[in-house]
Scaffold this motif. Sequence first.
Motif, PDB file in Angstrom:
ATOM      1  N   UNK A  97       2.910   2.645  -2.545  1.00  0.00           N
ATOM      2  CA  UNK A  97       2.309   1.918  -3.670  1.00  0.00           C
ATOM      3  C   UNK A  97       1.133   1.071  -3.194  1.00  0.00           C
ATOM      4  N   UNK A  98       1.324   0.366  -2.084  1.00  0.00           N
ATOM      5  CA  UNK A  98       0.224  -0.441  -1.536  1.00  0.00           C
ATOM      6  C   UNK A  98      -0.962   0.452  -1.183  1.00  0.00           C
ATOM      7  N   UNK A  99      -0.671   1.601  -0.597  1.00  0.00           N
ATOM      8  CA  UNK A  99      -1.738   2.525  -0.228  1.00  0.00           C
ATOM      9  C   UNK A  99      -2.508   3.066  -1.414  1.00  0.00           C
ATOM     10  N   UNK A 100      -1.868   3.070  -2.575  1.00  0.00           N
ATOM     11  CA  UNK A 100      -2.504   3.626  -3.775  1.00  0.00           C
ATOM     12  C   UNK A 100      -3.277   2.584  -4.580  1.00  0.00           C
ATOM     13  N   UNK A 101      -3.181   1.322  -4.187  1.00  0.00           N
ATOM     14  CA  UNK A 101      -3.820   0.257  -4.964  1.00  0.00           C
ATOM     15  C   UNK A 101      -5.297   0.092  -4.612  1.00  0.00           C
ATOM     16  N   UNK A 102      -6.020  -0.482  -5.539  1.00  0.00           N
ATOM     17  CA  UNK A 102      -7.442  -0.761  -5.321  1.00  0.00           C
ATOM     18  C   UNK A 102      -7.601  -1.982  -4.415  1.00  0.00           C
ATOM     19  N   UNK A 263       3.106  -5.241  -5.487  1.00  0.00           N
ATOM     20  CA  UNK A 263       4.415  -5.893  -5.623  1.00  0.00           C
ATOM     21  C   UNK A 263       4.920  -5.782  -7.056  1.00  0.00           C
ATOM     22  N   UNK A 264       4.027  -6.019  -8.009  1.00  0.00           N
ATOM     23  CA  UNK A 264       4.418  -5.966  -9.424  1.00  0.00           C
ATOM     24  C   UNK A 264       4.892  -4.564  -9.819  1.00  0.00           C
ATOM     25  N   UNK A 265       4.170  -3.536  -9.381  1.00  0.00           N
ATOM     26  CA  UNK A 265       4.553  -2.159  -9.704  1.00  0.00           C
ATOM     27  C   UNK A 265       5.881  -1.782  -9.043  1.00  0.00           C
ATOM     28  N   UNK A 266       6.043  -2.207  -7.796  1.00  0.00           N
ATOM     29  CA  UNK A 266       7.281  -1.891  -7.077  1.00  0.00           C
ATOM     30  C   UNK A 266       8.485  -2.542  -7.751  1.00  0.00           C
ATOM     31  N   UNK A 267       8.341  -3.793  -8.130  1.00  0.00           N
ATOM     32  CA  UNK A 267       9.440  -4.503  -8.790  1.00  0.00           C
ATOM     33  C   UNK A 267       9.790  -3.865 -10.133  1.00  0.00           C
ATOM     34  N   UNK A 269       9.203  -0.711 -11.272  1.00  0.00           N
ATOM     35  CA  UNK A 269       9.615   0.689 -11.335  1.00  0.00           C
ATOM     36  C   UNK A 269      10.610   1.112 -10.253  1.00  0.00           C
ATOM     37  N   UNK A 270      10.710   0.346  -9.163  1.00  0.00           N
ATOM     38  CA  UNK A 270      11.545   0.813  -8.058  1.00  0.00           C
ATOM     39  C   UNK A 270      12.552  -0.207  -7.537  1.00  0.00           C
ATOM     40  N   UNK A 271      12.332  -1.491  -7.739  1.00  0.00           N
ATOM     41  CA  UNK A 271      13.291  -2.490  -7.290  1.00  0.00           C
ATOM     42  C   UNK A 271      12.742  -3.427  -6.233  1.00  0.00           C
ATOM     43  N   UNK A 272      13.490  -4.509  -5.947  1.00  0.00           N
ATOM     44  CA  UNK A 272      13.006  -5.560  -5.043  1.00  0.00           C
ATOM     45  C   UNK A 272      12.766  -5.101  -3.608  1.00  0.00           C
ATOM     46  N   UNK A 273      13.572  -4.176  -3.107  1.00  0.00           N
ATOM     47  CA  UNK A 273      13.372  -3.715  -1.731  1.00  0.00           C
ATOM     48  C   UNK A 273      12.029  -3.002  -1.579  1.00  0.00           C
ATOM     49  N   UNK A 274      11.642  -2.251  -2.598  1.00  0.00           N
ATOM     50  CA  UNK A 274      10.357  -1.543  -2.555  1.00  0.00           C
ATOM     51  C   UNK A 274       9.182  -2.514  -2.612  1.00  0.00           C
ATOM     52  N   UNK A 275       9.438  -3.727  -3.090  1.00  0.00           N
ATOM     53  CA  UNK A 275       8.364  -4.719  -3.199  1.00  0.00           C
ATOM     54  C   UNK A 275       8.105  -5.453  -1.886  1.00  0.00           C
ATOM     55  N   UNK A 276       9.034  -5.361  -0.943  1.00  0.00           N
ATOM     56  CA  UNK A 276       8.890  -6.117   0.305  1.00  0.00           C
ATOM     57  C   UNK A 276       7.654  -5.728   1.126  1.00  0.00           C
ATOM     58  N   UNK A 277       7.347  -4.430   1.298  1.00  0.00           N
ATOM     59  CA  UNK A 277       6.119  -4.108   2.046  1.00  0.00           C
ATOM     60  C   UNK A 277       4.874  -4.745   1.435  1.00  0.00           C
ATOM     61  N   UNK A 282       0.649  -8.749   1.766  1.00  0.00           N
ATOM     62  CA  UNK A 282      -0.088  -9.882   1.208  1.00  0.00           C
ATOM     63  C   UNK A 282      -0.285 -10.974   2.247  1.00  0.00           C
ATOM     64  N   UNK A 283       0.746 -11.211   3.028  1.00  0.00           N
ATOM     65  CA  UNK A 283       0.662 -12.241   4.067  1.00  0.00           C
ATOM     66  C   UNK A 283      -0.206 -11.763   5.228  1.00  0.00           C
ATOM     67  N   UNK A 284       0.098 -10.553   5.710  1.00  0.00           N
ATOM     68  CA  UNK A 284      -0.582 -10.084   6.915  1.00  0.00           C
ATOM     69  C   UNK A 284      -2.075  -9.882   6.693  1.00  0.00           C
ATOM     70  N   UNK A 285      -2.449  -9.315   5.533  1.00  0.00           N
ATOM     71  CA  UNK A 285      -3.882  -9.043   5.355  1.00  0.00           C
ATOM     72  C   UNK A 285      -4.682 -10.334   5.192  1.00  0.00           C
ATOM     73  N   UNK A 286      -4.038 -11.390   4.716  1.00  0.00           N
ATOM     74  CA  UNK A 286      -4.732 -12.675   4.664  1.00  0.00           C
ATOM     75  C   UNK A 286      -4.939 -13.251   6.064  1.00  0.00           C
ATOM     76  N   UNK A 287      -3.940 -13.066   6.917  1.00  0.00           N
ATOM     77  CA  UNK A 287      -4.063 -13.566   8.290  1.00  0.00           C
ATOM     78  C   UNK A 287      -5.059 -12.721   9.082  1.00  0.00           C
ATOM     79  N   UNK A 288      -4.902 -11.393   9.025  1.00  0.00           N
ATOM     80  CA  UNK A 288      -5.815 -10.521   9.772  1.00  0.00           C
ATOM     81  C   UNK A 288      -7.238 -10.649   9.237  1.00  0.00           C
TER      82      UNK A 288
END
Length: 324
Positions: A97-102, A263-267, A269-277, A282-288
């Motif tokens: 899902x993250x890979x498919x986002x703009x 995160x919104x799409x994962x929650x 359509x797929x559940x909370x575990x799918x939203x974790x990546x 969100x955290x890592x790309x802000x730091x990197x």
Amino acid sequence: MLSISRLFPILAIVVSFLAYYDPSPLIGWKSSIIPLLALVMFCMGLTLRVTDFKRVWNNPQPIALAIIIQFTVMPLTAVLLSKAFNLSDDFTIGMLIIGACAGGTASNVMTFLARGDVALSVSMTLTSTLWGVVATPWIISITAGEMVQVDSFSILFSIIKMVLIPIAAGVLITHYQPAFTNKVNKYLADIASGIILLIIAIIVALNADEIATVGYAVFAAVALHNIIGLVSGYVAGKLTKQTEVTCRTLAIEVGMQNSGLGVALALKYFGPMAALPGAIFSIFHNISGSVIAGLWRFQTDMKIRAVETQRKGQVKAFDPSKDL
């Protein structure tokens, strides 16, 4: 002279650790993220002119390049990394899902700090979001095996509210009150950097519990996904003979996905575990993004000093888009 913008990479890491180990003071700040982001965008707008956007749209190649990489390299990378790290189905779906986002609005902020092309970055984000209305659900349906609905109107409205309106306000002030912007311009990078540090701290604090439950494999996959995006954008720019400023902008735009949407799409359509990546992304790309933006800014500042020293006594000022 040391400043917040020059120390930004180090400070971003420090505030992230502090927010993770003691998130309680920042938990109640969730509703402040959007206004704070809008304020950063306003600061960015004060550094732009209408001619900057005209210049960007007269040369659409970098925008097209960003769209192509965004919706090919990032989804494919998500698939390959999920297989390489043998992630569970839920985590794999989250990666896909993250890979498919703009591209996300955070890319505009990091581009500003990296002394990239902010007008180009904003144009890329807007264009990729429009393409994402069709591309995101289609890519998810192919890779994750399920068609999802994307609330395109809501996303576009958010971008207009958080990005376009504040930037437009800044551009208008610069146009009609140039004396004011000339006075405050030297403070804008530090002001924006301070606000972004607060935003990063809030995001980390809000996701502290999720971070503690995620294994190293997911962290590694998410981190590599982001890094590969940054590298692929930069390399693509170099291969197509773009300027250094455009290459930086491409790198940040491709590497920093709209993780909030993911995160919104994962929650939904797929559940909370799918939203974790997505939350980790969100955290890592802000730091990197903070680290690479800070390093690029420092590199540019050194070049500015060198060039302006050589040009001492000349009228012509340093132009990063030409002199880098």
